[in-house]
Design a protein around this motif. Structure first.
Motif, PDB file in Angstrom:
ATOM      1  N   THR A 245      -9.496  -8.274   5.174  1.00 37.97           N
ATOM      2  CA  THR A 245      -9.073  -8.966   3.969  1.00 37.97           C
ATOM      3  C   THR A 245      -9.023  -8.007   2.789  1.00 37.97           C
ATOM      4  N   ARG A 246      -9.969  -7.065   2.753  1.00 37.15           N
ATOM      5  CA  ARG A 246     -10.052  -6.149   1.622  1.00 37.15           C
ATOM      6  C   ARG A 246      -9.084  -4.977   1.742  1.00 37.15           C
ATOM      7  N   HIS A 247      -8.947  -4.414   2.950  1.00 40.13           N
ATOM      8  CA  HIS A 247      -8.170  -3.192   3.123  1.00 40.13           C
ATOM      9  C   HIS A 247      -6.949  -3.374   4.022  1.00 40.13           C
ATOM     10  N   GLY A 248      -6.711  -4.602   4.489  1.00 40.27           N
ATOM     11  CA  GLY A 248      -5.672  -4.804   5.496  1.00 40.27           C
ATOM     12  C   GLY A 248      -4.264  -4.487   5.045  1.00 40.27           C
ATOM     13  N   GLY A 249      -3.991  -4.561   3.730  1.00 42.25           N
ATOM     14  CA  GLY A 249      -2.655  -4.290   3.249  1.00 42.25           C
ATOM     15  C   GLY A 249      -2.166  -2.911   3.611  1.00 42.25           C
ATOM     16  N   LYS A 250      -3.035  -1.917   3.443  1.00 36.80           N
ATOM     17  CA  LYS A 250      -2.662  -0.538   3.787  1.00 36.80           C
ATOM     18  C   LYS A 250      -2.364  -0.430   5.274  1.00 36.80           C
ATOM     19  N   ILE A 251      -3.209  -1.079   6.087  1.00 35.63           N
ATOM     20  CA  ILE A 251      -3.046  -0.995   7.533  1.00 35.63           C
ATOM     21  C   ILE A 251      -1.758  -1.677   7.968  1.00 35.63           C
ATOM     22  N   VAL A 252      -1.464  -2.845   7.402  1.00 31.05           N
ATOM     23  CA  VAL A 252      -0.255  -3.597   7.765  1.00 31.05           C
ATOM     24  C   VAL A 252       0.997  -2.776   7.481  1.00 31.05           C
ATOM     25  N   THR A 253       1.028  -2.091   6.343  1.00 30.89           N
ATOM     26  CA  THR A 253       2.202  -1.303   5.975  1.00 30.89           C
ATOM     27  C   THR A 253       2.377  -0.096   6.878  1.00 30.89           C
ATOM     28  N   VAL A 254       1.300   0.652   7.116  1.00 32.87           N
ATOM     29  CA  VAL A 254       1.380   1.878   7.917  1.00 32.87           C
ATOM     30  C   VAL A 254       1.629   1.567   9.385  1.00 32.87           C
ATOM     31  N   ALA A 255       1.052   0.474   9.892  1.00 31.62           N
ATOM     32  CA  ALA A 255       1.172   0.135  11.315  1.00 31.62           C
ATOM     33  C   ALA A 255       2.616  -0.073  11.744  1.00 31.62           C
ATOM     34  N   ARG A 256       3.480  -0.447  10.832  1.00 27.07           N
ATOM     35  CA  ARG A 256       4.892  -0.652  11.142  1.00 27.07           C
ATOM     36  C   ARG A 256       5.525   0.603  11.748  1.00 27.07           C
ATOM     37  N   PHE A 257       5.016   1.786  11.399  1.00 23.68           N
ATOM     38  CA  PHE A 257       5.603   3.043  11.863  1.00 23.68           C
ATOM     39  C   PHE A 257       4.935   3.587  13.126  1.00 23.68           C
ATOM     40  N   VAL A 258       3.930   2.891  13.650  1.00 23.78           N
ATOM     41  CA  VAL A 258       3.172   3.408  14.790  1.00 23.78           C
ATOM     42  C   VAL A 258       3.389   2.505  15.994  1.00 23.78           C
ATOM     43  N   ASP A 259       3.974   3.067  17.040  1.00 16.14           N
ATOM     44  CA  ASP A 259       4.218   2.293  18.253  1.00 16.14           C
ATOM     45  C   ASP A 259       2.889   1.853  18.850  1.00 16.14           C
ATOM     46  N   GLY A 260       2.789   0.608  19.223  1.00 17.38           N
ATOM     47  CA  GLY A 260       1.529   0.057  19.714  1.00 17.38           C
ATOM     48  C   GLY A 260       0.884  -0.781  18.629  1.00 17.38           C
ATOM     49  N   LEU A 261       0.691  -0.193  17.469  1.00 15.39           N
ATOM     50  CA  LEU A 261       0.168  -0.971  16.342  1.00 15.39           C
ATOM     51  C   LEU A 261       1.221  -1.937  15.808  1.00 15.39           C
ATOM     52  N   ARG A 262       2.479  -1.503  15.840  1.00 14.77           N
ATOM     53  CA  ARG A 262       3.563  -2.353  15.334  1.00 14.77           C
ATOM     54  C   ARG A 262       3.602  -3.690  16.074  1.00 14.77           C
ATOM     55  N   GLN A 263       3.346  -3.661  17.379  1.00 14.23           N
ATOM     56  CA  GLN A 263       3.462  -4.868  18.189  1.00 14.23           C
ATOM     57  C   GLN A 263       2.316  -5.858  17.969  1.00 14.23           C
ATOM     58  N   VAL A 264       1.150  -5.376  17.542  1.00 12.23           N
ATOM     59  CA  VAL A 264      -0.007  -6.271  17.399  1.00 12.23           C
ATOM     60  C   VAL A 264      -0.395  -6.479  15.939  1.00 12.23           C
ATOM     61  N   ASN A 265       0.410  -5.954  15.039  1.00 10.58           N
ATOM     62  CA  ASN A 265       0.093  -5.987  13.617  1.00 10.58           C
ATOM     63  C   ASN A 265      -0.152  -7.404  13.109  1.00 10.58           C
ATOM     64  N   GLY A 266       0.790  -8.299  13.347  1.00  6.68           N
ATOM     65  CA  GLY A 266       0.661  -9.663  12.859  1.00  6.68           C
ATOM     66  C   GLY A 266      -0.477 -10.417  13.520  1.00  6.68           C
ATOM     67  N   ILE A 267      -0.632 -10.233  14.834  1.00  3.14           N
ATOM     68  CA  ILE A 267      -1.707 -10.917  15.556  1.00  3.14           C
ATOM     69  C   ILE A 267      -3.064 -10.492  15.011  1.00  3.14           C
ATOM     70  N   ALA A 268      -3.248  -9.179  14.777  1.00  4.41           N
ATOM     71  CA  ALA A 268      -4.520  -8.681  14.259  1.00  4.41           C
ATOM     72  C   ALA A 268      -4.799  -9.240  12.870  1.00  4.41           C
ATOM     73  N   ALA A 269      -3.781  -9.278  12.019  1.00 10.28           N
ATOM     74  CA  ALA A 269      -3.972  -9.806  10.669  1.00 10.28           C
ATOM     75  C   ALA A 269      -4.341 -11.283  10.706  1.00 10.28           C
ATOM     76  N   GLY A 270      -3.696 -12.048  11.569  1.00  8.93           N
ATOM     77  CA  GLY A 270      -4.004 -13.465  11.671  1.00  8.93           C
ATOM     78  C   GLY A 270      -5.371 -13.726  12.250  1.00  8.93           C
ATOM     79  N   THR A 271      -5.737 -12.969  13.275  1.00  8.42           N
ATOM     80  CA  THR A 271      -7.026 -13.165  13.936  1.00  8.42           C
ATOM     81  C   THR A 271      -8.183 -12.863  13.000  1.00  8.42           C
ATOM     82  N   THR A 272      -8.040 -11.830  12.170  1.00  8.28           N
ATOM     83  CA  THR A 272      -9.127 -11.447  11.275  1.00  8.28           C
ATOM     84  C   THR A 272      -9.124 -12.209   9.961  1.00  8.28           C
ATOM     85  N   GLY A 273      -8.192 -13.150   9.808  1.00  6.10           N
ATOM     86  CA  GLY A 273      -8.231 -14.035   8.644  1.00  6.10           C
ATOM     87  C   GLY A 273      -7.643 -13.466   7.373  1.00  6.10           C
ATOM     88  N   MET A 274      -6.776 -12.464   7.461  1.00  7.78           N
ATOM     89  CA  MET A 274      -6.131 -11.933   6.261  1.00  7.78           C
ATOM     90  C   MET A 274      -5.289 -13.025   5.616  1.00  7.78           C
TER      91      MET A 274
END
Length: 216
Positions: free
Chosen positions: A109-138
């Motif tokens: 919730t505190r730092h997820g914005g940076k991760i969400v933006t950068v993950a778009r450019f990383v294969d593997g993270l791009r595919q689970v980005n939304g699921i991770a954000a939703g699961t952790t309650g962002m």
């Protein structure tokens, strides 16, 4: 007309030739809520197609952006309404206790914005980005903003490079992919640094509370 797709992109000729923008949108959409399909490769191939006059580059970019944002939001909903139950039911088997999950939620919730933006450019993270954000309650509005920023940057980069580079895009992509590991390392260092800072702040806060308590 001969297909304009070079080397490793040539196998996408039938898909793009037959379905055009639907292929771009559909593949990117399903990749972004977790399915292992080549969304980035299709975007690059569509950019090359546009450079050869077979598609419109503005339509490619808009389609890809809309699909990327929509796909990640589907992933977010999956994580938000299904992921939490899975974590609480099965997390203990991988040492993810409810307490640790609660700390992860606070961190994302505190730092997820940076991760969400950068993950778009990383294969593997791009595919689970939304699921991770939703699961952790962002919060959804925060996820939407940073996700849209990442999608705009990602689409803008690859669509523009592919459109301008044409046959040379495979060499450019190879160079970028080679340095992707450094992006992952940098992201890992950033996350580790943020965690350490968070723990140190908590430790200092506890120390101040202890010192502020009246003596016996």
């Amino acid at each position: 007309m001969a297909h304009p797709l070079p080397g490793p992109l040539a196998h996408l000729e039938p898909l793009l030739g037959h379905y055009g923008y639907w292929a771009v949108g559909g593949v990117i959409l399903v990749e972004d809520f977790g399915l292992p399909v080549p969304g980035e490769t299709v975007l690059i191939a569509a950019g090359v197609y546009a450079g050869a006059g077979r598609l419109n580059i503005a339509a490619v970019a808009l389609t890809a952006f809309a699909a990327a944002v929509a796909g990640d939001n589907i992933g977010y909903l999956i994580g938000r309404y299904g992921g939490r139950a899975l974590v609480h039911r099965w997390g203990r088997y991988v040492l993810l206790t409810p307490e640790r999950f609660a700390r992860a939620e606070a961190f994302y919730t505190r730092h997820g914005g940076k991760i969400v933006t950068v993950a778009r450019f990383v294969d593997g993270l791009r595919q689970v980005n939304g699921i991770a954000a939703g699961t952790t309650g962002m919060p959804w509005w925060r996820f939407l903003a940073f996700n849209a920023l990442g999608a705009a940057l990602w689409v803008g980069l690859w669509a523009t490079l592919a459109y301008l580079a044409g046959d040379h895009i495979t060499e450019i992509y190879a160079v970028v992919s080679r340095y992707q590991r450094y992006v992952l390392i940098g992201l890992g260092v950033l996350v580790a640094a943020l965690i350490v800072r968070h723990l140190l702040r908590r430790r200092r806060a506890r120390e101040r509370e202890r010192q502020a308590r009246p003596g016996p």
